[in-house]
Design an enzyme around this catalytic site. Structure first.
Site, PDB file in Angstrom:
ATOM      1  N   ASP A 255       2.605  28.386  -9.338  1.00 32.00           N
ATOM      2  CA  ASP A 255       3.099  27.992 -10.653  1.00 32.00           C
ATOM      3  C   ASP A 255       4.229  26.991 -10.377  1.00 32.00           C
ATOM      4  OD1 ASP A 255       4.620  27.910 -12.995  1.00 32.00           O
ATOM      5  OD2 ASP A 255       4.506  30.073 -13.361  1.00 32.00           O
TER       6      ASP A 255
ATOM      7  N   ARG B 224      -6.772  33.518 -14.869  1.00 32.75           N
ATOM      8  CA  ARG B 224      -6.671  34.965 -15.144  1.00 32.75           C
ATOM      9  C   ARG B 224      -5.785  35.293 -16.333  1.00 32.75           C
ATOM     10  NH1 ARG B 224      -2.564  37.876 -13.923  1.00 32.75           N
ATOM     11  NH2 ARG B 224      -1.694  36.183 -12.670  1.00 32.75           N
TER      12      ARG B 224
ATOM     13  N   ARG C  23      -1.053  30.476  -1.762  1.00 33.15           N
ATOM     14  CA  ARG C  23      -2.458  30.312  -2.212  1.00 33.15           C
ATOM     15  C   ARG C  23      -2.563  29.805  -3.633  1.00 33.15           C
ATOM     16  NH1 ARG C  23      -3.574  33.940  -6.010  1.00 33.15           N
ATOM     17  NH2 ARG C  23      -2.115  35.660  -6.074  1.00 33.15           N
TER      18      ARG C  23
ATOM     19  N   TYR D 124       1.074  25.183 -15.864  1.00 33.14           N
ATOM     20  CA  TYR D 124       0.510  25.890 -17.017  1.00 33.14           C
ATOM     21  C   TYR D 124       0.545  24.997 -18.246  1.00 33.14           C
ATOM     22  CZ  TYR D 124      -0.064  30.361 -14.651  1.00 33.14           C
ATOM     23  OH  TYR D 124      -0.510  31.350 -13.820  1.00 33.14           O
TER      24      TYR D 124
ATOM     25  N   TRP E  27      10.446  40.189 -12.399  1.00 33.64           N
ATOM     26  CA  TRP E  27       9.224  40.978 -12.138  1.00 33.64           C
ATOM     27  C   TRP E  27       8.955  42.016 -13.227  1.00 33.64           C
ATOM     28  CZ3 TRP E  27       5.234  40.413  -8.878  1.00 33.64           C
ATOM     29  CH2 TRP E  27       5.385  39.538  -7.798  1.00 33.64           C
TER      30      TRP E  27
ATOM     31  N   HIS F  49      -0.589  24.385  -9.629  1.00 39.60           N
ATOM     32  CA  HIS F  49      -0.886  24.205 -11.058  1.00 39.60           C
ATOM     33  C   HIS F  49       0.346  24.112 -11.947  1.00 39.60           C
ATOM     34  CE1 HIS F  49      -1.312  28.551  -9.974  1.00 39.60           C
ATOM     35  NE2 HIS F  49      -0.482  28.725 -10.999  1.00 39.60           N
TER      36      HIS F  49
ATOM     37  N   ASN G 290      10.064  29.779  -4.571  1.00 43.43           N
ATOM     38  CA  ASN G 290       9.362  29.891  -3.299  1.00 43.43           C
ATOM     39  C   ASN G 290       9.939  28.935  -2.248  1.00 43.43           C
ATOM     40  OD1 ASN G 290       6.337  30.222  -5.215  1.00 43.43           O
ATOM     41  ND2 ASN G 290       7.513  31.875  -4.292  1.00 43.43           N
TER      42      ASN G 290
ATOM     43  N   GLU H 257      16.014  38.291  -4.971  1.00 41.72           N
ATOM     44  CA  GLU H 257      14.605  38.642  -4.782  1.00 41.72           C
ATOM     45  C   GLU H 257      14.263  38.695  -3.299  1.00 41.72           C
ATOM     46  OE1 GLU H 257      11.490  35.879  -5.782  1.00 41.72           O
ATOM     47  OE2 GLU H 257      10.155  37.459  -6.444  1.00 41.72           O
TER      48      GLU H 257
ATOM     49  N   TYR I 263       4.893  42.576  -1.672  1.00 42.61           N
ATOM     50  CA  TYR I 263       5.522  41.899  -0.520  1.00 42.61           C
ATOM     51  C   TYR I 263       6.353  42.769   0.435  1.00 42.61           C
ATOM     52  CZ  TYR I 263       4.456  37.734  -3.331  1.00 42.61           C
ATOM     53  OH  TYR I 263       3.830  36.761  -4.058  1.00 42.61           O
TER      54      TYR I 263
ATOM     55  N   CYS J 137       1.368  35.570  -3.523  1.00 39.98           N
ATOM     56  CA  CYS J 137       1.120  34.139  -3.703  1.00 39.98           C
ATOM     57  C   CYS J 137       1.615  33.404  -2.462  1.00 39.98           C
ATOM     58  CB  CYS J 137       1.844  33.634  -4.940  1.00 39.98           C
ATOM     59  SG  CYS J 137       1.116  34.286  -6.436  1.00 39.98           S
TER      60      CYS J 137
ATOM     61  N   HIS K  13      18.481  29.457 -10.942  1.00 39.59           N
ATOM     62  CA  HIS K  13      19.414  30.571 -10.801  1.00 39.59           C
ATOM     63  C   HIS K  13      19.386  31.082  -9.357  1.00 39.59           C
ATOM     64  CE1 HIS K  13      21.063  34.615 -12.236  1.00 39.59           C
ATOM     65  NE2 HIS K  13      21.993  33.701 -12.428  1.00 39.59           N
TER      66      HIS K  13
HETATM   67  N1  LIG Z   1       2.856  33.052 -13.870  1.00 40.95           N
HETATM   68  C1  LIG Z   1       3.654  33.478 -12.903  1.00 40.95           C
HETATM   69  N2  LIG Z   1       4.496  32.588 -12.305  1.00 40.95           N
HETATM   70  C2  LIG Z   1       5.331  32.993 -11.308  1.00 40.95           C
HETATM   71  O1  LIG Z   1       6.084  32.153 -10.795  1.00 40.95           O
HETATM   72  C3  LIG Z   1       5.305  34.357 -10.901  1.00 40.95           C
HETATM   73  C4  LIG Z   1       4.429  35.249 -11.553  1.00 40.95           C
HETATM   74  N3  LIG Z   1       3.618  34.790 -12.545  1.00 40.95           N
HETATM   75  N4  LIG Z   1       4.375  36.558 -11.229  1.00 40.95           N
HETATM   76  C5  LIG Z   1       5.174  37.107 -10.175  1.00 40.95           C
HETATM   77  C6  LIG Z   1       6.349  36.309  -9.814  1.00 40.95           C
HETATM   78  C7  LIG Z   1       7.563  36.428 -10.676  1.00 40.95           C
HETATM   79  N5  LIG Z   1       8.150  35.084 -10.516  1.00 40.95           N
HETATM   80  C8  LIG Z   1       8.956  34.495 -11.469  1.00 40.95           C
HETATM   81  C9  LIG Z   1       8.934  34.975 -12.754  1.00 40.95           C
HETATM   82  C10 LIG Z   1       9.745  34.402 -13.712  1.00 40.95           C
HETATM   83  C11 LIG Z   1      10.560  33.333 -13.380  1.00 40.95           C
HETATM   84  C12 LIG Z   1      11.458  32.766 -14.430  1.00 40.95           C
HETATM   85  O2  LIG Z   1      11.312  33.069 -15.610  1.00 40.95           O
HETATM   86  N6  LIG Z   1      12.430  31.968 -14.062  1.00 40.95           N
HETATM   87  C13 LIG Z   1      13.390  31.411 -14.994  1.00 40.95           C
HETATM   88  C14 LIG Z   1      14.617  32.310 -15.089  1.00 40.95           C
HETATM   89  C15 LIG Z   1      15.123  32.828 -13.780  1.00 40.95           C
HETATM   90  C16 LIG Z   1      16.087  34.016 -13.880  1.00 40.95           C
HETATM   91  O3  LIG Z   1      15.911  34.909 -14.703  1.00 40.95           O
HETATM   92  O4  LIG Z   1      17.022  34.046 -13.078  1.00 40.95           O
HETATM   93  C17 LIG Z   1      13.749  30.015 -14.513  1.00 40.95           C
HETATM   94  O5  LIG Z   1      14.170  29.222 -15.369  1.00 40.95           O
HETATM   95  O6  LIG Z   1      13.602  29.713 -13.319  1.00 40.95           O
HETATM   96  C18 LIG Z   1      10.577  32.845 -12.071  1.00 40.95           C
HETATM   97  C19 LIG Z   1       9.757  33.439 -11.115  1.00 40.95           C
HETATM   98  C20 LIG Z   1       7.366  34.309  -9.597  1.00 40.95           C
HETATM   99  N7  LIG Z   1       6.099  34.868  -9.867  1.00 40.95           N
HETATM  100  O1  LIG Z   2       5.994  33.733  -5.804  1.00 41.52           O
HETATM  101  C1  LIG Z   2       5.154  33.455  -6.668  1.00 41.52           C
HETATM  102  C2  LIG Z   2       4.449  34.430  -7.348  1.00 41.52           C
HETATM  103  C3  LIG Z   2       3.551  34.060  -8.282  1.00 41.52           C
HETATM  104  N1  LIG Z   2       3.316  32.753  -8.538  1.00 41.52           N
HETATM  105  C4  LIG Z   2       2.347  32.388  -9.598  1.00 41.52           C
HETATM  106  C5  LIG Z   2       1.103  31.666  -9.199  1.00 41.52           C
HETATM  107  C6  LIG Z   2       0.163  32.009 -10.357  1.00 41.52           C
HETATM  108  O2  LIG Z   2       0.496  31.190 -11.471  1.00 41.52           O
HETATM  109  C7  LIG Z   2       0.543  33.449 -10.676  1.00 41.52           C
HETATM  110  C8  LIG Z   2      -0.310  34.455  -9.949  1.00 41.52           C
HETATM  111  O3  LIG Z   2      -1.574  34.516 -10.511  1.00 41.52           O
HETATM  112  P1  LIG Z   2      -2.911  34.635  -9.622  1.00 41.52           P
HETATM  113  O4  LIG Z   2      -4.014  34.735 -10.646  1.00 41.52           O
HETATM  114  O5  LIG Z   2      -2.768  35.876  -8.802  1.00 41.52           O
HETATM  115  O6  LIG Z   2      -3.009  33.399  -8.776  1.00 41.52           O
HETATM  116  O7  LIG Z   2       1.878  33.576 -10.233  1.00 41.52           O
HETATM  117  C9  LIG Z   2       4.018  31.775  -7.875  1.00 41.52           C
HETATM  118  O8  LIG Z   2       3.856  30.572  -8.121  1.00 41.52           O
HETATM  119  N2  LIG Z   2       4.908  32.154  -6.944  1.00 41.52           N
END
Ligand SMILES: Nc1nc(=O)c2c([nH]1)NC[C@@H]1CN(c3ccc(C(=O)N[C@@H](CCC(=O)O)C(=O)O)cc3)CN21
Ligand SMILES: O=c1ccn([C@H]2C[C@H](O)[C@@H](COP(=O)(O)O)O2)c(=O)[nH]1
Length: 274
Positions: free
Chosen positions: A179, A21, A176, A219, A77, A217, A187, A58, A91, A156, A51
């Site tokens: 990342d 997506r 489901r 990326y 977010w 997966h 998680n 969260e 959530y 997710c 972190h």
């Molecule tokens: N592609 C994608 N992956 C995700 O893990 C994810 C989403 N989208 N969308 C919704 C939420 C948001 N989440 C995220 C988003 C960003 C980080 C991230 O950038 N983490 C960095 C910095 C953490 C911080 O700012 O404290 C890291 O190094 O872990 C982690 C989880 C998990 N989810």
């Molecule tokens: O808690 C989370 C929230 C999101 N993700 C990741 C998993 C996917 O890479 C994207 C969501 O995209 P979809 O197309 O809806 O699957 O965010 C995660 O790992 N953990």
């Protein structure tokens, strides 16, 4: 967390290239599990610094029932929210105030606490977030979906199923789509926090955490970061200390969580796929 490294290696070795997506592209496998005995330590990655404050923030934000990033003390977010901070009924809403047809709401967390305290042999101790009425349209942007009252992103980590055996609290967390580089460390640590908090509230001991993943997966723009992480040796897991017993599952504060002995390798930055 050798199990995490094994999963990354498994995806690199056995994964299939796949479009997604976000337009980024992934290497994916389908259907993987790993287990952590929570008595052996707290499952926070040591091969990069995670972190922990954002992880706790969260989770407490979800538990507060908020779906607005202005109530979240982390930026993770930001990319999915509307100008006013809203994410739609994600959530926190589904967990604590799932809407019913008679205009009332159901708090699924209350239900779980009640069963753990009063009917711990039950096989129905779970909460989930997949409320089909509010799922987004995958062809629209997160913001367009949120504007229409739909979730900006569907859950997710969507199913938390608990079980009590020998006075120990076990959890299977079903994800489901995961990342593995950015999402999974959050998680896994949050699922472990659930077990520690609920065990404390319900006078149980912590047991086993099972992370069960659908599309697991990496990326395409995280490959170098993953390889860097795989070159590092895992260190001893930290211990989690809950500094007091809050009056209810809703009364935990950031200061209540302390990690002892967390000595990770340095952080590794990676772009998030939106
Ligand atoms: N592609 C994608 N992956 C995700 O893990 C994810 C989403 N989208 N969308 C919704 C939420 C948001 N989440 C995220 C988003 C960003 C980080 C991230 O950038 N983490 C960095 C910095 C953490 C911080 O700012 O404290 C890291 O190094 O872990 C982690 C989880 C998990 N989810
Ligand atoms: O808690 C989370 C929230 C999101 N993700 C990741 C998993 C996917 O890479 C994207 C969501 O995209 P979809 O197309 O809806 O699957 O965010 C995660 O790992 N953990």
């Amino acid at each position: 967390m050798k199990k995490y490294q094994d999963l990354l290696r498994d995806v690199l070795e056995n994964g299939t290239k796949k479009d997604d997506r976000t337009g980024t592209g992934t290497i994916s496998v389908f259907g993987r599990q790993f287990r952590c005995d929570l008595n052996e330590g707290f499952p926070l990655l040591t091969t990069k610094k995670v972190h922990f404050k954002s992880v706790v923030n969260e989770l407490l934000w979800f538990l507060s029932g908020s779906t607005n990033i202005n109530d979240l003390e982390a930026t993770i977010w930001d990319e999915w929210a509307l100008e006013d901070g809203e994410l739609g009924p994600v959530y926190g809403k589904q967990w604590t105030a799932w809407e019913t047809k008679d205009g009332k709401t159901i708090n699924q967390i209350d239900y779980v606490v009640d069963l753990l305290k009063n009917n711990p042999t039950s096989r129905r101790i779970l909460f989930h977030g997949w409320n089909v009425e509010y799922l987004p349209d995958e062809k629209l942007s997160p913001q367009e979906n949120a504007r229409q009252g739909k979730m900006a992103l569907p859950p997710c980590h969507l199913l938390y199923q608990f079980q009590v055996m020998d006075n120990k609290l076990n959890l299977m967390c079903t994800i489901r789509s995961n990342d593995l580089f950015l999402g999974n460390p959050f998680n896994t640590a949050q699922a472990a926090l659930w077990v520690h908090m609920l065990a404390q509230q319900c006078d149980l001991e912590v047991g086993e955490l099972i992370m069960s993943i659908g599309d697991a997966h990496i990326y395409s723009n995280h490959i170098d970061q993953v390889k860097e992480q795989l070159s590092r040796d895992p260190r001893a897991l930290p211990k989690l200390k809950l500094k007091r017993k809050p009056a209810s599952i809703y009364d935990y504060k950031l200061e209540d969580f302390e990690l002892e002995g967390y000595e990770p390798h340095p952080p590794i930055k990676a772009p998030v796929a939106i």
